[in-house]
Design a protein around this motif. Structure first.
Motif, short mmCIF file in Angstrom:
data_model
loop_
_atom_site.label_atom_id
_atom_site.label_comp_id
_atom_site.label_asym_id
_atom_site.label_seq_id
_atom_site.Cartn_x
_atom_site.Cartn_y
_atom_site.Cartn_z
N PHE A 289 10.60 21.01 -17.53
CA PHE A 289 11.39 20.30 -16.52
C PHE A 289 10.42 19.65 -15.55
CE2 PHE A 289 11.27 22.83 -12.49
CZ PHE A 289 10.43 23.83 -12.93
N PHE A 290 10.91 18.64 -14.83
CA PHE A 290 10.04 17.87 -13.95
C PHE A 290 10.68 17.91 -12.57
CE2 PHE A 290 9.68 16.47 -18.29
CZ PHE A 290 8.32 16.59 -18.49
N PRO A 291 10.22 18.86 -11.71
CA PRO A 291 10.96 19.15 -10.49
C PRO A 291 11.11 17.95 -9.56
CG PRO A 291 8.81 20.26 -10.50
CD PRO A 291 9.03 19.71 -11.87
N LEU B 31 18.09 7.13 -20.80
CA LEU B 31 17.16 6.78 -21.87
C LEU B 31 15.88 7.60 -21.76
CD1 LEU B 31 17.50 2.90 -21.56
CD2 LEU B 31 18.49 4.33 -23.36
N PHE B 32 15.30 8.00 -22.88
CA PHE B 32 14.11 8.86 -22.91
C PHE B 32 14.47 10.19 -22.21
CE2 PHE B 32 12.76 4.42 -22.40
CZ PHE B 32 11.95 4.22 -23.50
N GLY B 33 15.64 10.71 -22.51
CA GLY B 33 16.29 11.73 -21.68
C GLY B 33 15.70 13.12 -21.73
N TYR B 34 14.94 13.45 -22.75
CA TYR B 34 14.21 14.70 -22.91
C TYR B 34 15.00 15.94 -22.53
CZ TYR B 34 10.12 17.71 -23.29
OH TYR B 34 9.24 18.70 -23.63
N THR B 35 14.69 16.60 -21.40
CA THR B 35 15.30 17.89 -21.07
C THR B 35 16.80 17.79 -20.79
OG1 THR B 35 14.99 17.57 -18.71
CG2 THR B 35 13.16 18.55 -19.90
N GLY B 36 17.26 16.58 -20.54
CA GLY B 36 18.69 16.38 -20.34
C GLY B 36 19.18 16.73 -18.95
N VAL C 100 19.86 9.44 -24.77
CA VAL C 100 19.10 8.95 -25.93
C VAL C 100 17.67 9.47 -25.87
CG1 VAL C 100 18.29 6.89 -27.15
CG2 VAL C 100 20.48 6.83 -25.94
N ASP C 101 17.23 10.04 -26.98
CA ASP C 101 15.82 10.43 -27.11
C ASP C 101 15.44 10.27 -28.57
OD1 ASP C 101 13.77 12.27 -25.17
OD2 ASP C 101 13.34 12.24 -27.32
N ALA C 102 14.18 9.88 -28.82
CA ALA C 102 13.73 9.66 -30.19
C ALA C 102 13.50 10.96 -30.92
CB ALA C 102 12.45 8.83 -30.17
N SER C 103 13.38 12.06 -30.19
CA SER C 103 12.98 13.32 -30.83
C SER C 103 14.17 14.26 -30.98
CB SER C 103 11.87 13.96 -29.98
OG SER C 103 11.88 15.35 -30.13
N LYS C 104 14.40 14.64 -32.24
CA LYS C 104 15.50 15.57 -32.54
C LYS C 104 15.27 16.89 -31.82
CE LYS C 104 18.03 16.15 -36.80
NZ LYS C 104 18.00 15.87 -38.22
N VAL D 257 19.94 10.54 -31.20
CA VAL D 257 18.53 10.44 -31.60
C VAL D 257 18.31 8.99 -32.00
CG1 VAL D 257 16.76 11.24 -33.22
CG2 VAL D 257 18.54 12.82 -32.42
N ASP D 258 17.57 8.25 -31.18
CA ASP D 258 17.37 6.83 -31.49
C ASP D 258 16.20 6.31 -30.65
OD1 ASP D 258 17.71 4.30 -32.55
OD2 ASP D 258 19.83 4.13 -31.98
N ASP D 259 15.73 5.15 -31.06
CA ASP D 259 14.74 4.44 -30.26
C ASP D 259 15.48 3.84 -29.04
OD1 ASP D 259 12.08 3.02 -29.94
OD2 ASP D 259 13.49 1.34 -29.98
N ALA D 260 14.93 4.07 -27.85
CA ALA D 260 15.65 3.69 -26.63
C ALA D 260 15.98 2.19 -26.62
CB ALA D 260 14.82 4.06 -25.40
N HIS D 261 14.99 1.36 -26.87
CA HIS D 261 15.26 -0.08 -26.75
C HIS D 261 16.18 -0.58 -27.86
CE1 HIS D 261 13.55 -4.20 -25.28
NE2 HIS D 261 14.86 -4.14 -25.29
N LEU E 215 16.16 5.59 -16.66
CA LEU E 215 15.15 5.53 -17.71
C LEU E 215 13.80 6.04 -17.21
CD1 LEU E 215 14.08 1.86 -18.49
CD2 LEU E 215 15.72 2.38 -16.73
N ASP E 216 13.18 6.88 -18.03
CA ASP E 216 11.91 7.51 -17.69
C ASP E 216 10.97 7.34 -18.88
OD1 ASP E 216 9.94 9.06 -16.53
OD2 ASP E 216 10.89 10.97 -17.03
N PRO E 217 10.57 6.10 -19.14
CA PRO E 217 9.80 5.85 -20.36
C PRO E 217 8.39 6.41 -20.29
CG PRO E 217 9.98 3.84 -19.06
CD PRO E 217 10.83 4.87 -18.37
N PHE F 141 3.41 6.02 -23.94
CA PHE F 141 3.40 5.71 -25.38
C PHE F 141 4.41 6.61 -26.06
CE2 PHE F 141 2.01 6.64 -29.68
CZ PHE F 141 1.83 5.36 -30.18
N GLY F 142 5.12 6.09 -27.02
CA GLY F 142 6.06 6.95 -27.76
C GLY F 142 6.43 6.31 -29.08
N ARG F 143 7.15 7.08 -29.87
CA ARG F 143 7.61 6.54 -31.15
C ARG F 143 9.10 6.76 -31.31
NH1 ARG F 143 4.12 4.33 -34.25
NH2 ARG F 143 1.96 5.04 -34.28
N GLY F 144 9.77 5.74 -31.84
CA GLY F 144 11.18 5.89 -32.19
C GLY F 144 11.30 6.73 -33.45
N PRO F 145 12.51 7.15 -33.82
CA PRO F 145 12.68 8.01 -35.00
C PRO F 145 12.31 7.30 -36.30
CG PRO F 145 14.80 7.55 -33.94
CD PRO F 145 13.76 6.94 -33.08
#
Ligand SMILES: C[S@@+](CC[C@H](N)C(=O)[O-])C[C@H]1O[C@@H](n2cnc3c(N)ncnc32)[C@H](O)[C@@H]1O
Length: 301
Positions: free
Chosen positions: A105-107, A136-141, A157-161, A185-189, A207-209, A212-216
């Protein structure tokens, strides 16, 4: 036209009971996360430490490694559980040490969760339909959960399952399993572009891009190359009608000035409204220092 120097704000995440930044300095920080204490690298902490060195030495775990986010590892001075419950206010979620040196988490983001909840509650007071929020890039939710409990229908939306799995575990921990959240699970853009083609619109976009990252499907995300186009597509994805709409963009770990982010974001939103720009920071528990964490631009209109 004369240059316009905007006000740069510092948003301080000072609303935590389960988290505290105890000290920082000499390139590291000492934090309390629930009942545990951690030492992690902190390249911005160029200043001197103030706490008793014994306190630092008694930390339950230390992350050692280079400034490179991918490198390094945890050294535990006693066994810790794999994960443990935490709360921000009454929002419960799970914290755990990750191989990427963070604690799941990111306090500093609590300043935006609060803003999101306030916008959504203000909107609910005025009546109208259920607001739609895109994270977008939602990670911890956690932003998705804050929006959902304030009455929004959320698309996360997050690229990582795997990341979506963690966010769903937080949804269960928060007792929000019935909340209307679409986990995608998808590429944000790519997702934003599909939503535009489908004619969907949102009342709030967060959005918290990463740098660097990769889409699924192996799509490559590079912040400096992709940010302007993504922001501008997000601007087009906002509803036309004014009223507590919002967009929040945050950026970490990249050599981007807040003015550069602000100017790019302003040009992306085609509607009237109010902008705030600046830095996000964490307060120290026992002194006046602030630890800068990220830059942000947020709009409401
Ligand atoms: C900086 S974190 C976001 C943290 C989030 N704001 C939070 O508070 O938990 C970046 C997230 O972006 C995801 N990601 C990276 N590249 C992506 C892409 N092209 N499309 C969608 N998500 C992506 C990663 O899986 C990771 O979960």
């Amino acid at each position: 036209m004369p240059a316009h120097a905007p006000d740069i704000r510092v948003l301080v995440a000072d609303d935590w009971a389960d988290y505290a930044l105890i000290d920082s300095g000499a390139g590291e920080k000492l934090e309390r996360v629930g009942p545990y204490h951690f030492v992690r690298p902190e390249p911005q902490a160029l200043w001197r430490r103030r706490a008793d060195p014994g306190l630092w030495a008694r930390a339950d775990a230390v992350f050692t490694g280079s400034d490179d986010e991918e490198a390094g590892r945890w050294r535990f001075s006693r066994p810790l559980p794999d994960e443990w419950p935490l709360r921000w206010g009454d929002l419960a979620f799970l914290s755990r040490p990750t191989p990427f040196r963070h604690l799941a988490f990111f306090p500093e983001h609590s300043v935006h969760w609060r803003f999101t909840e306030e916008r959504l509650r203000a909107r609910a007071r005025r009546g109208g339909g259920t607001p739609e929020v895109l994270n977008l890039f939602g990670y911890t939710g956690l932003a998705s959960l804050a929006a959902a409990r304030a009455g929004a229908r959320v698309t996360h939306v997050d690229a990582s399952k795997k990341a979506i799995g963690y966010a769903r575990a937080n949804q269960a921990a928060a007792n929000l399993s019935e909340a209307p959240i679409r986990w995608i699970v998808d590429d944000a853009h790519a997702f934003v572009q599909r939503e535009l083609r489908r004619g969907r619109r949102y009342d709030g976009i967060i959005l918290d891009p990463p740098k660097f990252g990769r889409g699924p499907d192996g799509e490559t995300w590079r912040l400096e190359e992709g940010l302007a186009a993504l922001l501008s597509d997000c601007g087009r994805l906002l509803h036309e009608e004014p009223g507590e709409r919002f967009m929040i963009a945050t950026i970490y770990a990249v050599r981007l000035s807040v003015l550069a982010l602000a100017q790019t974001a302003r040009e992306a939103v085609p509607h009237e409204g109010a902008w705030e720009i600046g830095e996000m920071a964490l307060p120290h528990q026992n002194d006046e220092r602030l630890l800068p964490t990220a830059i942000f631009a947020r709009w409401t209109g």
